[in-house]
Design a protein around this motif. Structure first.
Motif, PDB file in Angstrom:
ATOM      1  N   GLY A 188       0.775  -1.227   0.000  1.00 47.82           N
ATOM      2  CA  GLY A 188       0.000   0.000   0.000  1.00 47.82           C
ATOM      3  C   GLY A 188       0.807   1.278   0.000  1.00 47.82           C
ATOM      4  O   GLY A 188       2.023   1.267   0.223  1.00 47.82           O
ATOM      5  N   PRO A 189       0.116   2.394  -0.248  1.00 46.25           N
ATOM      6  CA  PRO A 189       0.799   3.682  -0.308  1.00 46.25           C
ATOM      7  C   PRO A 189       1.104   4.246   1.076  1.00 46.25           C
ATOM      8  O   PRO A 189       0.547   3.802   2.088  1.00 46.25           O
ATOM      9  CB  PRO A 189      -0.204   4.570  -1.046  1.00 46.25           C
ATOM     10  N   SER A 190       1.960   5.229   1.086  1.00 46.87           N
ATOM     11  CA  SER A 190       2.289   5.948   2.320  1.00 46.87           C
ATOM     12  C   SER A 190       1.036   6.565   2.948  1.00 46.87           C
ATOM     13  O   SER A 190       0.157   7.055   2.233  1.00 46.87           O
ATOM     14  CB  SER A 190       3.290   7.057   1.994  1.00 46.87           C
ATOM     15  N   PRO A 191       0.928   6.562   4.273  1.00 47.96           N
ATOM     16  CA  PRO A 191      -0.174   7.279   4.919  1.00 47.96           C
ATOM     17  C   PRO A 191      -0.231   8.753   4.509  1.00 47.96           C
ATOM     18  O   PRO A 191      -1.319   9.337   4.454  1.00 47.96           O
ATOM     19  CB  PRO A 191       0.136   7.128   6.412  1.00 47.96           C
TER      20      PRO A 191
ATOM     21  N   THR B 263       7.336   5.530 -12.511  1.00 42.92           N
ATOM     22  CA  THR B 263       5.938   5.434 -12.103  1.00 42.92           C
ATOM     23  C   THR B 263       5.797   5.469 -10.590  1.00 42.92           C
ATOM     24  O   THR B 263       6.730   5.110  -9.853  1.00 42.92           O
ATOM     25  CB  THR B 263       5.311   4.139 -12.645  1.00 42.92           C
ATOM     26  N   PHE B 264       4.612   5.878 -10.139  1.00 41.91           N
ATOM     27  CA  PHE B 264       4.240   5.771  -8.732  1.00 41.91           C
ATOM     28  C   PHE B 264       3.402   4.517  -8.486  1.00 41.91           C
ATOM     29  O   PHE B 264       2.903   4.318  -7.379  1.00 41.91           O
ATOM     30  CB  PHE B 264       3.460   7.019  -8.296  1.00 41.91           C
ATOM     31  N   SER B 265       3.253   3.669  -9.505  1.00 42.96           N
ATOM     32  CA  SER B 265       2.385   2.497  -9.400  1.00 42.96           C
ATOM     33  C   SER B 265       3.018   1.349  -8.633  1.00 42.96           C
ATOM     34  O   SER B 265       2.298   0.544  -8.034  1.00 42.96           O
ATOM     35  CB  SER B 265       2.008   1.998 -10.801  1.00 42.96           C
ATOM     36  N   LYS B 266       4.327   1.226  -8.653  1.00 38.97           N
ATOM     37  CA  LYS B 266       4.984   0.037  -8.120  1.00 38.97           C
ATOM     38  C   LYS B 266       5.438   0.261  -6.682  1.00 38.97           C
ATOM     39  O   LYS B 266       4.694   0.035  -5.748  1.00 38.97           O
ATOM     40  CB  LYS B 266       6.137  -0.367  -9.038  1.00 38.97           C
ATOM     41  N   ALA B 267       6.658   0.712  -6.485  1.00 39.92           N
ATOM     42  CA  ALA B 267       7.189   0.830  -5.125  1.00 39.92           C
ATOM     43  C   ALA B 267       6.377   1.799  -4.267  1.00 39.92           C
ATOM     44  O   ALA B 267       6.264   1.611  -3.056  1.00 39.92           O
ATOM     45  CB  ALA B 267       8.647   1.274  -5.171  1.00 39.92           C
ATOM     46  N   TYR B 268       5.794   2.818  -4.886  1.00 41.19           N
ATOM     47  CA  TYR B 268       5.032   3.801  -4.125  1.00 41.19           C
ATOM     48  C   TYR B 268       3.587   3.367  -3.866  1.00 41.19           C
ATOM     49  O   TYR B 268       2.857   4.051  -3.147  1.00 41.19           O
ATOM     50  CB  TYR B 268       5.041   5.150  -4.840  1.00 41.19           C
ATOM     51  N   GLY B 269       3.140   2.265  -4.475  1.00 46.71           N
ATOM     52  CA  GLY B 269       1.841   1.696  -4.134  1.00 46.71           C
ATOM     53  C   GLY B 269       0.637   2.463  -4.623  1.00 46.71           C
ATOM     54  O   GLY B 269      -0.418   2.412  -3.995  1.00 46.71           O
ATOM     55  N   LEU B 270       0.749   3.135  -5.767  1.00 50.16           N
ATOM     56  CA  LEU B 270      -0.347   3.978  -6.252  1.00 50.16           C
ATOM     57  C   LEU B 270      -0.805   3.563  -7.657  1.00 50.16           C
ATOM     58  O   LEU B 270      -1.137   4.411  -8.488  1.00 50.16           O
ATOM     59  CB  LEU B 270       0.081   5.454  -6.249  1.00 50.16           C
ATOM     60  N   ALA B 271      -0.869   2.262  -7.910  1.00 43.37           N
ATOM     61  CA  ALA B 271      -1.257   1.800  -9.248  1.00 43.37           C
ATOM     62  C   ALA B 271      -2.628   2.334  -9.646  1.00 43.37           C
ATOM     63  O   ALA B 271      -2.860   2.684 -10.806  1.00 43.37           O
ATOM     64  CB  ALA B 271      -1.244   0.274  -9.302  1.00 43.37           C
ATOM     65  N   GLY B 272      -3.553   2.394  -8.706  1.00 43.43           N
ATOM     66  CA  GLY B 272      -4.899   2.862  -9.015  1.00 43.43           C
ATOM     67  C   GLY B 272      -4.998   4.351  -9.225  1.00 43.43           C
ATOM     68  O   GLY B 272      -6.019   4.838  -9.749  1.00 43.43           O
ATOM     69  N   ALA B 273      -3.988   5.100  -8.839  1.00 39.73           N
ATOM     70  CA  ALA B 273      -4.010   6.560  -9.006  1.00 39.73           C
ATOM     71  C   ALA B 273      -3.557   6.991 -10.390  1.00 39.73           C
ATOM     72  O   ALA B 273      -3.833   8.114 -10.816  1.00 39.73           O
ATOM     73  CB  ALA B 273      -3.136   7.234  -7.945  1.00 39.73           C
ATOM     74  N   ARG B 274      -2.818   6.116 -11.094  1.00 41.60           N
ATOM     75  CA  ARG B 274      -2.369   6.350 -12.466  1.00 41.60           C
ATOM     76  C   ARG B 274      -1.526   7.611 -12.600  1.00 41.60           C
ATOM     77  O   ARG B 274      -1.905   8.576 -13.266  1.00 41.60           O
ATOM     78  CB  ARG B 274      -3.552   6.402 -13.452  1.00 41.60           C
ATOM     79  N   VAL B 275      -0.369   7.600 -11.972  1.00 41.73           N
ATOM     80  CA  VAL B 275       0.566   8.715 -12.083  1.00 41.73           C
ATOM     81  C   VAL B 275       1.935   8.167 -12.468  1.00 41.73           C
ATOM     82  O   VAL B 275       2.550   7.404 -11.719  1.00 41.73           O
ATOM     83  CB  VAL B 275       0.692   9.520 -10.775  1.00 41.73           C
ATOM     84  N   GLY B 276       2.404   8.560 -13.637  1.00 44.40           N
ATOM     85  CA  GLY B 276       3.742   8.228 -14.084  1.00 44.40           C
ATOM     86  C   GLY B 276       4.443   9.476 -14.556  1.00 44.40           C
ATOM     87  O   GLY B 276       3.822  10.535 -14.702  1.00 44.40           O
TER      88      GLY B 276
ATOM     89  N   GLY C  95       2.506  13.439  -2.065  1.00 39.36           N
ATOM     90  CA  GLY C  95       2.633  12.950  -0.692  1.00 39.36           C
ATOM     91  C   GLY C  95       3.552  11.751  -0.593  1.00 39.36           C
ATOM     92  O   GLY C  95       4.362  11.636   0.333  1.00 39.36           O
ATOM     93  N   ALA C  96       3.454  10.839  -1.573  1.00 32.76           N
ATOM     94  CA  ALA C  96       4.307   9.648  -1.567  1.00 32.76           C
ATOM     95  C   ALA C  96       5.769  10.014  -1.741  1.00 32.76           C
ATOM     96  O   ALA C  96       6.650   9.459  -1.067  1.00 32.76           O
ATOM     97  CB  ALA C  96       3.857   8.698  -2.677  1.00 32.76           C
TER      98      ALA C  96
END
Length: 368
Positions: free
Chosen positions: A45-48, A220-233, A264-265
């Motif tokens: 999951g993503p950072s709090p 991307t922010f989808s992998k290590a940052y846990g934001l795949a559903g946010a769609r930010v690359g 935030g991540a």
């Protein structure tokens, strides 16, 4: 009845989904998966701080996002130590690849990739009428020498390389990637997909700011940052390359909550460090499960592990199908000989327990 017809190019293409989603498979099987280990998502999951930023931005969702993505580009510039004019933000790497192909590839233009590498790139090349040329992997790595030779043979405008690689998890050291780029003709742009670079060992990524100018790097922010559903690359490239995106990209394609989450991540590197530790522990656990069942795990620099099932692609597919029937969602490479493997995303202890319990039956079932 008459009706508007698509272009001849679109009419000639098959309806294609590069990856069948786990939701589609859940609907087909009439039940949810017990363990979602196929899409290389970050189950930790993503950072709090990212979650809090999304929550704060939710009340502002009535507004369009800043089309210049100023805050995130400034933060990325500070994080990487380069100018904000060297970044372009997009709807994940998938969206950026689509824009990039649209910029550079016309009907019949040659593009080079590895046979079995990330299929979404190929999907975009076909969609814009490019001619795709493929070279085989070598020892489960993308073959830099063969890619170079094919570029020279075809006068390709783009060549795609993922480092670390998907679907095998292998990688090339930074100096080899730089040498590969330097050996390309100046008319060819290296598309360096670094989706998994955060989980790779030191020395895998060429130094930011020292990349040859004929390289565009995809992050991307989808992998290590846990934001795949946010769609930010984001892409990193020379300003003259990055500026081309402004001519054709969807300037309002990003959401305010997604951009806020990425910011935030990025600002919570301590949490990223904890995630990377969890990924490393999970890779070790997957390897141990594979070895205990007589299978060979491949060394991985990603958030997944490719496991050699020891036979051909048909056998590996039967193993995969049995795992899916037992409620464990996994995927496998598409092309031989890599398709002798199954690919297991890093997961929680509970996820991996489901995999551990299901694998022996899957292997027995595949033998029959």
């Amino acid at each position: 009845m008459t009706y508007p017809k698509p272009t001849p190019l679109v009419a000639s293409l098959p309806a294609t989904v590069p990856f069948v989603g786990p939701e589609t498979q859940e609907r087909a099987r009439g039940a949810a998966f017990n363990a979602r280990l196929g899409a290389n998502e970050n189950v930790f999951g993503p950072s709090p701080k990212a979650v809090a930023a999304m929550q704060a931005a939710a009340s502002e969702a009535w507004m369009y996002a800043d089309p210049e993505h100023h805050a995130l580009k400034q933060a990325l510039g500070a994080h990487h130590g380069i100018g904000s004019d060297e970044f372009v933000i997009g709807e994940g790497i998938d969206g950026l690849l689509g824009y990039l192909v649209r910029i550079y590839v016309g009907h019949g233009d040659a593009v080079v990739t590895s046979d079995g590498a990330y299929p979404t790139f190929n999907y975009h090349v076909a969609g814009f009428g490019g001619t795709l040329h493929k070279v085989p992997y070598k020892d489960d790595h993308e073959d830099l020498a063969a890619l170079t030779a094919k570029v020279l043979e075809t006068n390709a405008k783009l060549v795609y390389l993922s480092n670390p690689d998907n679907p095998m998890g292998t990688w090339h050291p930074a100096q080899d990637v730089v040498a590969f780029a330097q050996n390309l003709p100046p008319t060819c742009l290296l598309v360096l997909d670094e989706a998994y670079i955060d989980t790779a060992p030191a020395g895998t990524a060429p130094a930011i700011g020292e990349t040859p100018p004929n390289v565009i790097r995809m992050r991307t922010f989808s992998k290590a940052y846990g934001l795949a559903g946010a769609r930010v690359g984001y892409a990193i490239g020379a300003p003259r390359v990055v500026s081309e995106f402004a001519k054709i990209k969807n300037h309002f394609g990003m959401s305010r909550p997604g951009l806020a989450a990425a910011l935030g991540a990025l600002q919570d590197q301590d949490y990223l460090g904890k995630t990377l530790e969890a990924v490393e522990n999970s890779r070790k656990s997957i390897a141990e499960i594979a070895t205990a069942n007589g299978l060979q795990p491949l060394a991985s620099a990603t958030n997944f592990v490719a496991i050699d099932c020891g036979q051909d692609g048909a056998f590996a597919k039967r193993v995969l199908q049995s795992l899916i029937e037992q409620g464990v969602f996994v995927r496998m490479p598409f092309v031989a000989p890599q398709d002798r493997c199954i690919r297991i995303s890093c997961g929680t202890d509970a996820d991996l327990l489901h995999f551990k319990n299901a694998l022996p039956h899957a292997l027995t079932s595949a033998q029959s």
